[in-house]
Enzyme design. Structure first.
Site, PDB file in Angstrom:
ATOM      1  N   CYS A 386       7.762   1.953  -2.045  1.00 22.45           N
ATOM      2  CA  CYS A 386       7.228   1.020  -1.054  1.00 22.45           C
ATOM      3  C   CYS A 386       7.285   1.615   0.362  1.00 22.45           C
ATOM      4  CB  CYS A 386       7.939  -0.324  -1.158  1.00 22.45           C
ATOM      5  SG  CYS A 386       6.924  -1.668  -0.538  1.00 22.45           S
ATOM      6  N   HIS A 528       7.101  -1.661  -6.376  1.00 24.72           N
ATOM      7  CA  HIS A 528       8.534  -1.555  -6.659  1.00 24.72           C
ATOM      8  C   HIS A 528       8.697  -1.373  -8.171  1.00 24.72           C
ATOM      9  CE1 HIS A 528      10.284  -2.514  -2.753  1.00 24.72           C
ATOM     10  NE2 HIS A 528       9.244  -3.306  -2.586  1.00 24.72           N
ATOM     11  N   GLU A 530      10.969  -0.321  -9.866  1.00 27.11           N
ATOM     12  CA  GLU A 530      12.327  -0.641 -10.355  1.00 27.11           C
ATOM     13  C   GLU A 530      12.390  -2.029 -11.000  1.00 27.11           C
ATOM     14  OE1 GLU A 530      11.462  -0.049  -7.237  1.00 27.11           O
ATOM     15  OE2 GLU A 530      12.389  -1.388  -5.786  1.00 27.11           O
TER      16      GLU A 530
HETATM   17  N1  GLN Z   1       8.058  -2.872   5.425  1.00 24.34           N
HETATM   18  C1  GLN Z   1       7.019  -2.460   4.556  1.00 24.34           C
HETATM   19  C2  GLN Z   1       5.958  -3.535   4.406  1.00 24.34           C
HETATM   20  O1  GLN Z   1       6.196  -4.681   4.655  1.00 24.34           O
HETATM   21  C3  GLN Z   1       7.556  -2.056   3.212  1.00 24.34           C
HETATM   22  C4  GLN Z   1       8.192  -3.177   2.461  1.00 24.34           C
HETATM   23  C5  GLN Z   1       9.065  -2.723   1.318  1.00 24.34           C
HETATM   24  O2  GLN Z   1       9.502  -1.577   1.292  1.00 24.34           O
HETATM   25  N2  GLN Z   1       9.376  -3.616   0.408  1.00 24.34           N
HETATM   26  O3  GLN Z   1       4.858  -3.253   4.014  1.00 24.34           O
END
Ligand code: GLN
Length: 578
Positions: A386, A528, A530
């Site tokens: 992410c 994500h 995971e």
């Molecule tokens: N801060 C970034 C966004 O909002 C990544 C978010 C995250 O890593 N879950 O897009």
């Protein structure tokens, strides 16, 4: 007809009720019955999206976009089954539903009360989430004596009254302390928990005794008398080297058969936990060990809560490691350290892999970017999750494409080159003050490039589908910003590849994967992954990363051996020539 198992805690919380519930589910499934797991959280928050991660652990995301406490994650990791958001019930949801209904006038002038309205709402939600399964297991958060659990205890009894005692089983998960100064296991708190449960009219059918050590016969007998249940329904559950050992232990105690017998059922198939056992052995005694670094933003955290805030990443690494029979030493590095002391960066050379996990905000961002650059330029395996992908794009744009001042607008609203940005309609929604509405949450389909590293890994792990020749994969999301489509082509002409994208109904494409084909292993994703990793069915990206880490570690070791061996050989040659 669905049967219900209610799992409640006694004495203290945090003794592994979630793992016990998940293990029970695993066993029931092994005996051939379908099951689903439901978690009751007695807090007033509507969901876990707004809870403090350092206190409650990470926010778990379901396929259908729910932001949930991490117990649902434990369930999925054990069951290898998707659990929807309706399987998490909070007090906030219950009251909101009842009050909304009252406002709509649905109660037609009645006085809306705790009994029956609140209790009914709890009951309906449990029955709805359990529908269609042979056995539903419901875990109640906290402990039996908590005031906030009263509506849930009422709902359990209501279900028992409606369906009959044969369709319901109560399991008390209790804790038996061994005070350090007397070295003796104490049953008194368990006796009190049984009494508390009794005051609510609920008597446990099984008692799961968590403790540092196994329960002896003397103590089992004592609890037998107190709880008035047969000694073979008192199950010893000592501390374990790995949580995944628990189903194996419960099966040894024949808990599955005993619960089925309680319902008047018998096993539909003989449990086969051989593969599971092999994975557990790989976790507890791996053939080899490797070291990786996770470079993140860690605020006011001790070691315990640190792992708790990244529990799914930790578990996904463990699952991949188990599959490869590799143990993992994780070093958590605060990215801010690299900002304060850039000369420390070279310390990353001692790791065989680097992960930059998800995150929000600007703290530590330049440190993370520096770590990513180190991984890229030194050919060290890298996995970006992410924010870890967004910052990899920023790093590449700045240092390879040469876009000075490239950044994410999350950190620099006026960035020269906003390579990571909000979509135009997100900006509108945010301007109206609705932050929640701008998150991309839950499962999204991505089309992947056929020859990419990513596609090969999903194929190898059996997680790719073909839609008329188009290869697609699914992962869960929780973020707000996206790769700016205006820069995609320019970045790709410099040797990077956006190897997968999601196509929205309006035709906009959102980049899902970013990889460097020339690198040993440099793969990152907007998702994500995971959240979809299970023991025995690891996440493809974690699996690929851990395999690259293992191979790189072996390669480094061989190189080191050759280097160490060299001077000796040189000496020998000198001797010989003499
Ligand atoms: N801060 C970034 C966004 O909002 C990544 C978010 C995250 O890593 N879950 O897009």
């Amino acid at each position: 007809m669905t049967r219900f198992i209610f799992v409640a805690g006694g004495v203290i919380s945090g003794v592994g009720k979630g793992v016990a519930t998940a293990s029970l589910g695993k066993i029931i499934k092994e005996h051939g019955y379908t099951t689903t797991l439901i978690k009751i959280d007695p807090y007033i928050n509507y969901d876990a999206g707004t809870l403090r991660p350092t206190e409650h652990g990470e926010v778990w995301v379901t396929d259908d976009g729910g932001e949930i406490d991490q117990d649902l994650g434990t369930y999925e990791r054990f069951l290898d089954q998707d659990i929807p958001k309706q399987n998490n019930i909070t007090t906030g949801q219950i009251y909101k539903a009842v009050i909304d209904r009252e406002r709509r006038g649905d109660y037609l002038g009645q006085t809306v009360q705790f009994v029956p309205h609140i209790v009914d709402e709890v009951k309906q939600r449990i029955i709805k989430a359990a529908a269609g399964y042979d056995i539903a297991i419901i875990e109640m958060g906290g402990t039996v004596g908590d005031y906030e659990n009263v509506p849930y205890m009422f709902a359990m009894k209501a279900i028992e009254r409606e369906l009959g005692k044969d369709s319901v089983a109560y399991i008390l998960v209790t804790y038996l302390p061994i005070p350090g100064h007397i070295h003796e296991m104490k049953t008194k708190p368990t006796q009190q928990a049984i009494r508390l449960m009794g005051q609510e009219g609920i008597y446990p059918d099984f008692i799961l005794c968590r403790s540092q050590q196994a329960l002896d016969e003397v103590r089992k007998k004592k609890i037998e008398v107190f709880a008035n249940i047969n000694v073979d329904r008192i199950i010893s559950a000592p501390d374990l080297a790995s949580i995944y050992q628990m189903p194996l232990n419960l099966e040894k105690e024949k808990l599955g058969e005993k619960i089925l017998a309680h319902f008047g059922l018998t096993s539909l198939k003989a449990p086969n936990l051989t593969a599971w056992q092999k994975l557990v052995t790989a976790i507890t005694t791996p053939a080899q060990k490797v070291s990786i670094a996770i470079v993140g933003k860690y605020l006011d955290l001790g070691d315990y809560s640190l792992i708790d805030s990244y529990v799914s990443i930790y578990q996904a690494i463990a699952h991949a490691g188990a599959q490869l029979n590799v143990g993992i030493d994780i070093t958590w590095i605060n990215a801010v350290e690299f900002e304060k002391n850039p000369e420390q960066l070279h310390k990353l050379a001692q790791f065989s892999g680097i992960i930059v996990p998800g995150g929000f905000g600007q703290v530590g961002v330049e440190g993370k970017i520096a770590a990513i650059e180190y991984a890229r330029t030194n050919n060290i395996p890298y996995l970006g999750l992410c924010y870890g992908m967004q910052l990899a794009v920023v790093e590449f744009a700045r240092h390879v494409v040469g876009l000075q001042g490239a950044h994410t607008t999350e950190v620099d609203k006026q960035a020269n080159h906003p390579v990571i940005d909000l979509l135009p309609e997100q900006r509108q929604t945010m301007a109206s003050g609705d932050l929640g509405g701008t998150m991309r949450l839950g499962s999204y389909k991505a089309t992947v490039k056929l020859d990419s590293h990513v596609a090969k890994l999903y194929e190898e792990c059996g997680r790719i589908s073909s839609d008329e020749g188009v290869m697609t994969v699914h992962e869960r999301h929780r973020h707000r910003y996206e790769v700016n489509p205006l820069y995609v082509q320019q970045i790709e002409t410099h040797g990077a590849s956006f190897s997968g994208y999601h196509e929205r109904a309006d035709g906009t494409t959102l980049m899902e994967f970013f990889e460097l084909p020339e690198h040993r292993f440099f793969v990152s994703t907007q998702a994500h992954p995971e959240f979809k990793s299970r023991l025995g069915n690891p996440s493809p990206l974690f699996f690929g990363f851990m395999r690259a880490v293992r191979d790189y570690a072996v390669e480094c070791k061989q190189k080191q051996n050759v280097e160490e061996a060299m001077p000796i050989r040189a000496d020998k040659i000198t001797e010989l020539s003499l």
